[in-house]
Design a protein around this motif. Structure first.
Motif, PDB file in Angstrom:
ATOM      1  N   GLY A 199      -1.990  11.529  -1.278  1.00 53.29           N
ATOM      2  CA  GLY A 199      -0.997  11.236  -0.236  1.00 53.29           C
ATOM      3  C   GLY A 199       0.410  11.274  -0.794  1.00 53.29           C
ATOM      4  N   GLU A 200       1.419  11.414   0.102  1.00 58.09           N
ATOM      5  CA  GLU A 200       1.154  11.355   1.494  1.00 58.09           C
ATOM      6  C   GLU A 200       1.021  12.753   2.073  1.00 58.09           C
ATOM      7  N   ILE A 201       0.059  12.913   2.953  1.00 53.62           N
ATOM      8  CA  ILE A 201      -0.257  14.216   3.530  1.00 53.62           C
ATOM      9  C   ILE A 201      -0.324  14.076   5.049  1.00 53.62           C
ATOM     10  N   ALA A 235      -3.201   5.333   7.890  1.00 52.85           N
ATOM     11  CA  ALA A 235      -2.175   6.018   8.666  1.00 52.85           C
ATOM     12  C   ALA A 235      -0.886   5.249   8.397  1.00 52.85           C
ATOM     13  N   HIS A 236      -0.161   5.722   7.362  1.00 49.87           N
ATOM     14  CA  HIS A 236       0.985   5.002   6.823  1.00 49.87           C
ATOM     15  C   HIS A 236       2.137   4.942   7.830  1.00 49.87           C
ATOM     16  N   SER A 237       2.868   3.822   7.819  1.00 48.79           N
ATOM     17  CA  SER A 237       4.000   3.601   8.715  1.00 48.79           C
ATOM     18  C   SER A 237       3.668   4.104  10.112  1.00 48.79           C
ATOM     19  N   THR A 274       5.663  -1.735   2.261  1.00 51.44           N
ATOM     20  CA  THR A 274       7.125  -1.768   2.447  1.00 51.44           C
ATOM     21  C   THR A 274       7.691  -0.385   2.738  1.00 51.44           C
ATOM     22  N   ASP A 275       7.050   0.692   2.188  1.00 50.42           N
ATOM     23  CA  ASP A 275       7.633   2.036   2.240  1.00 50.42           C
ATOM     24  C   ASP A 275       9.039   2.019   1.628  1.00 50.42           C
ATOM     25  N   CYS A 276       9.264   1.120   0.673  1.00 56.80           N
ATOM     26  CA  CYS A 276      10.589   1.024   0.059  1.00 56.80           C
ATOM     27  C   CYS A 276      10.949   2.338  -0.607  1.00 56.80           C
ATOM     28  N   THR A 318       0.803  -1.238   0.000  1.00 53.88           N
ATOM     29  CA  THR A 318       0.000   0.000   0.000  1.00 53.88           C
ATOM     30  C   THR A 318       0.827   1.275   0.000  1.00 53.88           C
ATOM     31  N   HIS A 319       2.147   1.149   0.163  1.00 58.45           N
ATOM     32  CA  HIS A 319       2.952   2.376   0.226  1.00 58.45           C
ATOM     33  C   HIS A 319       4.379   2.092  -0.232  1.00 58.45           C
ATOM     34  N   THR A 320       4.737   2.604  -1.400  1.00 61.25           N
ATOM     35  CA  THR A 320       6.109   2.447  -1.896  1.00 61.25           C
ATOM     36  C   THR A 320       6.590   3.762  -2.509  1.00 61.25           C
ATOM     37  N   HIS A 321       7.916   3.863  -2.636  1.00 62.33           N
ATOM     38  CA  HIS A 321       8.528   4.927  -3.445  1.00 62.33           C
ATOM     39  C   HIS A 321       9.372   4.222  -4.509  1.00 62.33           C
ATOM     40  N   PHE A 322       8.736   3.250  -5.154  1.00 59.12           N
ATOM     41  CA  PHE A 322       9.414   2.423  -6.147  1.00 59.12           C
ATOM     42  C   PHE A 322       9.730   3.212  -7.428  1.00 59.12           C
TER      43      PHE A 322
HETATM   44 ZN   LIG Z   1       6.422   7.314   2.141  1.00 58.80          ZN
END
Ligand SMILES: [Zn+2]
Length: 297
Positions: free
Chosen positions: A117-119, A184-186, A238-240, A22-26
Motif C-alpha cells: 500500500g497504498e494502492i 480502506a484508508h482515510s 493519523t495519515d500524518c 495504521t497509516h502514516t507518512h512519518f
Molecule cells: Zn497516505
C-alpha cells in the motif's frame, strides 16, 4: 519544535490506551529534524506501533532507513515500533513505471513488509479521470493486488471518488480481504460504500477528519458501518502529516498550521469514542484487536 496539541493532552489519560497508527507518512523529510522527539511523544500518547505507508518507489529506501532508526529507538523504549507498507499510489500514477512495479516485486521477494500500500483508484482531479490515466491506475492496482495474493499480504487501499469501480475490481479479483486483511484508508465514501467495503472484509481507516462536526457524510458512513457490522469494522490512523484533528489545528505565531503527528492519534480515538458513544478504553482495546487481525500483526 512542533508541539502539536500536547499542551491540552489529558496527560493522566494519555498513558492508558495502547494504540496503533495504521497509516502514516512519518518518513517525510519535514519530520527529519524532530522525528526523535515526535516519536517519543507518540509513544507517551500510547502509540505502540505505526505503519510507514509507501506511495512512490523513489521513497522506499528512505522509508526503510527511517523504520530502522525508529526501531532502534523502540528497542530503547523511545518510539513506537515501525512497520512498512510498500506500494505505488494511484494519485501519483503518471510517475510510476513498469520498472517500479518490478522493483516492488523484487523487494517483496527479499523481505516481507507488513502490507502492500497504498494502492487503489483516485479520480479526484480531471487529469486523473482521463481514460488512459485511469486505465493505468487500474493496471497498477490489479498488478499490486496480484502481488498481495502471491505473498499473502494485506493491502492498504487509497480510494477517492472511485469507490464503485474499486469495489467492482476487488470483487472480480481473487484477493480476499477476509483472509488476507485490508484497510480502506482515510475512508471517504458514503454509507452504502462503507458497508460494501466492510462486507468484503476491509476495515475502514478513520482519520482526524472524524473530529470535525461538519464532516457529516463521513460520520454517517462510519456510524452506518458500525450499526450493521459492529466495532470490528474500524481501525484508526493519523495519515500524518495530513488530516490534523480539529483540536490540533491551532496556528503558531507566524500563522502556520502545524503538521499532523502520530501523537495526535489519541484525538482520533477520543473523537471516535464520542461519535459512537463507546468508552475510550473499550474502543481502544477493540481497535487494537481489529488492527492485529487485519494486518496479521
Ligand atoms: Zn497516505
Amino acid at each position: 519544535m512542533r508541539t502539536a496539541c500536547d499542551s491540552t493532552l489529558p496527560k493522566a489519560l494519555s498513558q492508558s490506551y495502547a494504540l496503533i497508527d495504521t497509516h502514516t507518512h512519518f518518513d517525510e523529510p519535514m519530520f527529519a529534524a524532530d522525528r526523535k522527539v515526535l516519536a517519543s511523544k507518540a509513544l507517551a500518547a500510547g502509540v505502540q506501533h505505526l505503519v510507514l505507508v509507501g506511495y512512490l518507489q523513489s521513497h522506499f529506501e528512505r522509508m526503510q532507513q527511517v523504520a530502522e532508526t525508529l526501531n532502534d529507538l523502540a528497542r530503547q523504549n523511545q518510539s513506537p515500533k515501525a512497520h512498512l507498507a510498500l506500494g505505488l499510489h494511484p494519485f501519483y500514477i503518471e510517475q510510476h513505471s513498469q520498472d517500479h512495479l518490478d522493483d516492488l516485486a523484487d523487494r517483496l521477494n527479499e523481505s516481507r513488509p507488513l502490507a502492500i500500500g497504498e494502492i487503489g483508484l483516485d479520480t479526484f482531479t480531471n487529469a486523473l479521470k482521463q481514460d488512459a490515466v485511469f486505465a493505468k491506475q487500474q493496471r497498477f492496482f490489479d498488478a499490486q493486488l496480484d502481488l498481495a495474493v502471491q505473498h499473502q499480504l494485506p493491502v492498504m487501499l487509497h480510494i477517492r471518488k472511485a469507490h464503485a469501480k474499486a469495489l467492482a475490481m476487488l470483487k472480480s479479483h481473487d484477493f480476499e480481504a477476509k483472509k488476507l486483511g485490508g484497510i480502506a484508508h482515510s475512508f471517504s465514501g458514503g454509507e452504502q460504500e462503507a458497508k460494501a467495503f466492510v462486507k468484503l472484509g476491509f476495515k475502514l481507516g478513520v482519520t482526524g477528519q472524524v473530529s470535525n462536526p461538519n464532516a457529516k457524510k463521513l460520520r454517517r458512513a462510519i456510524t452506518a458501518a458500525v450499526d450493521e457490522f459492529g466495532l470490528s469494522s474500524l481501525v484508526i490512523e493519523t495519515d500524518c502529516p495530513d488530516m490534523t484533528p480539529v483540536m490540533c489545528q491551532a496556528h503558531d505565531s507566524c500563522g502556520n498550521a502545524p503538521p499532523n503527528v502520530p501523537a495526535n492519534l489519541l484525538w482520533v480515538l477520543f473523537s471516535l469514542s464520542e461519535l459512537l458513544n463507546v468508552a475510550p478504553d473499550d474502543l481502544a482495546e477493540q481497535l487494537w484487536q481489529n488492527t492485529k487481525e487485519t494486518l496479521q500483526l
